[in-house]
Write a protein that holds these residues in place. Structure first.
Motif, PDB file in Angstrom:
ATOM      1  N   ALA A 197      -1.537  11.920   8.858  1.00 30.75           N
ATOM      2  CA  ALA A 197      -0.804  10.821   9.493  1.00 30.75           C
ATOM      3  C   ALA A 197      -1.657   9.556   9.548  1.00 30.75           C
ATOM      4  CB  ALA A 197      -0.370  11.237  10.898  1.00 30.75           C
ATOM      5  N   ALA A 198      -2.949   9.718   9.814  1.00 25.28           N
ATOM      6  CA  ALA A 198      -3.837   8.556   9.845  1.00 25.28           C
ATOM      7  C   ALA A 198      -3.954   7.910   8.474  1.00 25.28           C
ATOM      8  CB  ALA A 198      -5.218   8.980  10.350  1.00 25.28           C
ATOM      9  N   ALA A 199      -4.029   8.727   7.430  1.00 28.84           N
ATOM     10  CA  ALA A 199      -4.094   8.186   6.074  1.00 28.84           C
ATOM     11  C   ALA A 199      -2.811   7.445   5.716  1.00 28.84           C
ATOM     12  CB  ALA A 199      -4.344   9.320   5.081  1.00 28.84           C
ATOM     13  N   ARG A 200      -1.665   7.969   6.164  1.00 24.88           N
ATOM     14  CA  ARG A 200      -0.391   7.297   5.883  1.00 24.88           C
ATOM     15  C   ARG A 200      -0.314   5.957   6.611  1.00 24.88           C
ATOM     16  NH1 ARG A 200       2.675  10.880   7.812  1.00 24.88           N
ATOM     17  NH2 ARG A 200       2.824  12.188   5.957  1.00 24.88           N
ATOM     18  N   LEU A 201      -0.775   5.918   7.870  1.00 28.24           N
ATOM     19  CA  LEU A 201      -0.762   4.672   8.629  1.00 28.24           C
ATOM     20  C   LEU A 201      -1.744   3.646   8.069  1.00 28.24           C
ATOM     21  CD1 LEU A 201      -0.525   6.076  12.268  1.00 28.24           C
ATOM     22  CD2 LEU A 201       1.276   4.947  10.954  1.00 28.24           C
ATOM     23  N   SER A 202      -2.769   4.116   7.388  1.00 27.77           N
ATOM     24  CA  SER A 202      -3.747   3.205   6.795  1.00 27.77           C
ATOM     25  C   SER A 202      -3.252   2.586   5.496  1.00 27.77           C
ATOM     26  CB  SER A 202      -5.058   3.949   6.538  1.00 27.77           C
ATOM     27  OG  SER A 202      -5.602   4.435   7.750  1.00 27.77           O
ATOM     28  N   GLY A 203      -2.069   2.990   5.056  1.00 26.22           N
ATOM     29  CA  GLY A 203      -1.493   2.409   3.856  1.00 26.22           C
ATOM     30  C   GLY A 203      -1.833   3.128   2.569  1.00 26.22           C
ATOM     31  N   TRP A 204      -2.350   4.345   2.663  1.00 26.08           N
ATOM     32  CA  TRP A 204      -2.651   5.099   1.445  1.00 26.08           C
ATOM     33  C   TRP A 204      -1.363   5.419   0.697  1.00 26.08           C
ATOM     34  CZ3 TRP A 204      -6.993   9.287   2.093  1.00 26.08           C
ATOM     35  CH2 TRP A 204      -8.173   8.657   2.545  1.00 26.08           C
ATOM     36  N   SER A 205      -1.466   5.448  -0.639  1.00 25.54           N
ATOM     37  CA  SER A 205      -0.313   5.821  -1.460  1.00 25.54           C
ATOM     38  C   SER A 205      -0.073   7.324  -1.363  1.00 25.54           C
ATOM     39  CB  SER A 205      -0.556   5.438  -2.913  1.00 25.54           C
ATOM     40  OG  SER A 205      -1.633   6.183  -3.451  1.00 25.54           O
ATOM     41  N   THR A 206       1.134   7.725  -1.745  1.00 22.49           N
ATOM     42  CA  THR A 206       1.472   9.151  -1.693  1.00 22.49           C
ATOM     43  C   THR A 206       0.565   9.972  -2.587  1.00 22.49           C
ATOM     44  OG1 THR A 206       3.786   8.582  -1.236  1.00 22.49           O
ATOM     45  CG2 THR A 206       3.333  10.815  -2.016  1.00 22.49           C
ATOM     46  N   GLY A 207       0.269   9.435  -3.780  1.00 25.04           N
ATOM     47  CA  GLY A 207      -0.612  10.158  -4.694  1.00 25.04           C
ATOM     48  C   GLY A 207      -2.009  10.335  -4.129  1.00 25.04           C
ATOM     49  N   ARG A 208      -2.532   9.293  -3.479  1.00 20.69           N
ATOM     50  CA  ARG A 208      -3.874   9.385  -2.904  1.00 20.69           C
ATOM     51  C   ARG A 208      -3.904  10.374  -1.743  1.00 20.69           C
ATOM     52  NH1 ARG A 208      -7.495   4.386  -0.370  1.00 20.69           N
ATOM     53  NH2 ARG A 208      -9.475   5.539  -0.283  1.00 20.69           N
ATOM     54  N   ILE A 209      -2.852  10.362  -0.926  1.00 24.78           N
ATOM     55  CA  ILE A 209      -2.776  11.323   0.183  1.00 24.78           C
ATOM     56  C   ILE A 209      -2.740  12.750  -0.358  1.00 24.78           C
ATOM     57  CG2 ILE A 209      -1.297  12.168   2.040  1.00 24.78           C
ATOM     58  CD1 ILE A 209      -0.491   9.283   2.571  1.00 24.78           C
TER      59      ILE A 209
END
Length: 339
Positions: free
Chosen positions: A211-223
Motif C-alpha cells: 500500500a505504501a508503494a502504491r501511495l508513493s506512485g509506483w507503477s503496477t509493474g514495479r510493485i
C-alpha cells in the motif's frame, strides 16, 4: 522514505531476513530431511547422466539410432540374439527387439528427452501462470473477471484429449520434443499456477508495504517486481518442483500413446509402447524404461515435498516437533528397557 517501504509482515513484525539468511535457513531445513537429500542426489545423478549421454555412449561405442540387424533373430520374430536380450561387452544392456538398437544408448538419451521436455514445460507453466495470476490479482474487477474465467476454462480442460488433438494436427517438421513441451505447458499446469498466484497476490497486495508503494506512485509493474515477487517466490518454487514429475509422466503417456516424441528420437514412454510384447524374450526392454520413469518421478516428488517443507516455516516447525517427539519416545523406551 525507503524505510517506510521495507516489507513488513502482518501485525507489525520485523522485516523478513535477508536473501542470504533465507537461503541458509532453506538449506538447513532441507538438510534436516534425509529423504529429500537422497532424492536430490538421485535427481542430480539423473541430470548428470542426461547431460553426459554422448560421452557415456561413446565409451560404450554405440549410438541410439543405429540398427544392428545381425543381432536380431528374424526366424524367431525379431528376438535379440544371445542371452538376456543380447547383453554383452558391446551392448551393456542388450539391444532393442526387431531393430537391434542399443538399449543403453536409448535409455540415457531418453533421459535427455524426458527431463528436457518436463523442465521446458515447467518453465513455460511457471512464467505464464505467474504473469496471469499477478495480472488478475493486481488488475481491476473486469481484468480479474476475464483472466479468471480464461484460467477456469484451462483448469477444466482434459490434458490427454486436448494434447492428442493438438499433437495429431501439427506438421511432423516441427521439433517434436519442443512441441510436446509446449502442448503440456499450454494445456495444463499453468492454469493452476495462475490460480494459486492470484490468491497469493490478493493477500499480499493488502499488506502495508505494498500500500505504501502504491501511495508513493509506483507503477503496477514495479510493485509486482519489487514488492510481490519476493513473497510469491516460495509458493511458486514449491509448486514448480511438484510440476516436474507430473510433466515427466505426461510426456511418457503421450509418447506411449504414439503422439509424443517420434522415432528415431528415444523416449522412455516411447520405449514402453511395444515393450510388453517382448517381455519374456527381452525383459529389460520393458523393465529399464519403466524403472527409470518410476525412480525419476518418485525422486522428484520426494524432493518437491522436501522443498515445500524447507520453504514453509510452519511445515518445518511441524517437522522439528515431530522429530523431537520421536526422539523423546525412543529415549523413553530406552529408559524403560534399562529399568
Amino acid at each position: 522514505m525507503r524505510a517506510h517501504l521495507a516489507p513488513r509482515a502482518p501485525g507489525g513484525a520485523p522485516p523478513p531476513p535477508s536473501a542470504v539468511s533465507g537461503a541458509r535457513q532453506f538449506w538447513r531445513r532441507l538438510r534436516a530431511q534425509r529423504a529429500a537429500l537422497v532424492a536430490a542426489a538421485v535427481v542430480a545423478l539423473l541430470v548428470l547422466v542426461a547431460l553426459a549421454a554422448p560421452l557415456l555412449t561413446a565409451l560404450e561405442g554405440q549410438d541410439p539410432t543405429s540398427y544392428h540387424p545381425a543381432l536380431i533373430d528374424s526366424a524367431r520374430g525379431g528376438v535379440p540374439v544371445g542371452s538376456l536380450g543380447g547383453i554383452g561387452a558391446d551392448h551393456w544392456l542388450g539391444v532393442e527387439p526387431q531393430t537391434g538398437r542399443d538399449l543403453f544408448a536409448r535409455l540415457v538419451y531418453g533421459a535427455r528427452v524426458s527431463l528436457g521436455v518436463a523442465l521446458g514445460a515447467t518453465v513455460v507453466q511457471v512464467v505464464l501462470g505467474l504473469a496471469m495470476g499477478v495480472a488478475a490479482g493486481l488488475g481491476n474487477r473486469w481484468v480479474d473477471l476475464v483472466l479468471s474465467r480464461v484460467t477456469d476454462i484451462f483448469v477444466a480442460m482434459p490434458l490427454m484429449i486436448m494434447a492428442l488433438a493438438l499433437l495429431a494436427v501439427v506438421p511432423d517438421g516441427f521439433p517434436r520434443p519442443v512441441l510436446v513441451a509446449l502442448v503440456i505447458a499450454l494445456v495444463s499446469g499453468w492454469s493452476t499456477t495462475a490460480k494459486m498466484v492470484r490468491a497469493q497476490t490478493l493477500t499480499l497486495k493488502n499488506l502495508d508495504h505494498v500500500a505504501a508503494a502504491r501511495l508513493s506512485g509506483w507503477s503496477t509493474g514495479r510493485i509486482a517486481v519489487r514488492e510481490l515477487l519476493p513473497g510469491l517466490a516460495a509458493p511458486v518454487i514449491t509448486y514448480a518442483a511438484l510440476l516436474i514429475p507430473a510433466n515427466i509422466s505426461a510426456e511418457a503417456a503421450l509418447s506411449f500413446l504414439g503422439v509424443g516424441v517420434k522415432p528415431p528420437t528415444p523416449s522412455w514412454g516411447q520405449m514402453l509402447t511395444s515393450a510388453d510384447v517382448w517381455y519374456q524374450a527381452a525383459p529389460q526392454y520393458l523393465l529399464l524404461p519403466a524403472a527409470a520413469l518410476f525412480v525419476t518421478v518418485f525422486a522428484l516428488t520426494v524432493l518437491g515435498d522436501g522443498v515445500r517443507v524447507a520453504l514453509d516455516p510452519r511445515a518445518a516447525s511441524r517437522l522439528r516437533i515431530g522429530t523431537g517427539r520421536k526422539r523423546e519416545a525412543r529415549a523413553t523406551v530406552r529408559k524403560e528397557d534399562r529399568a
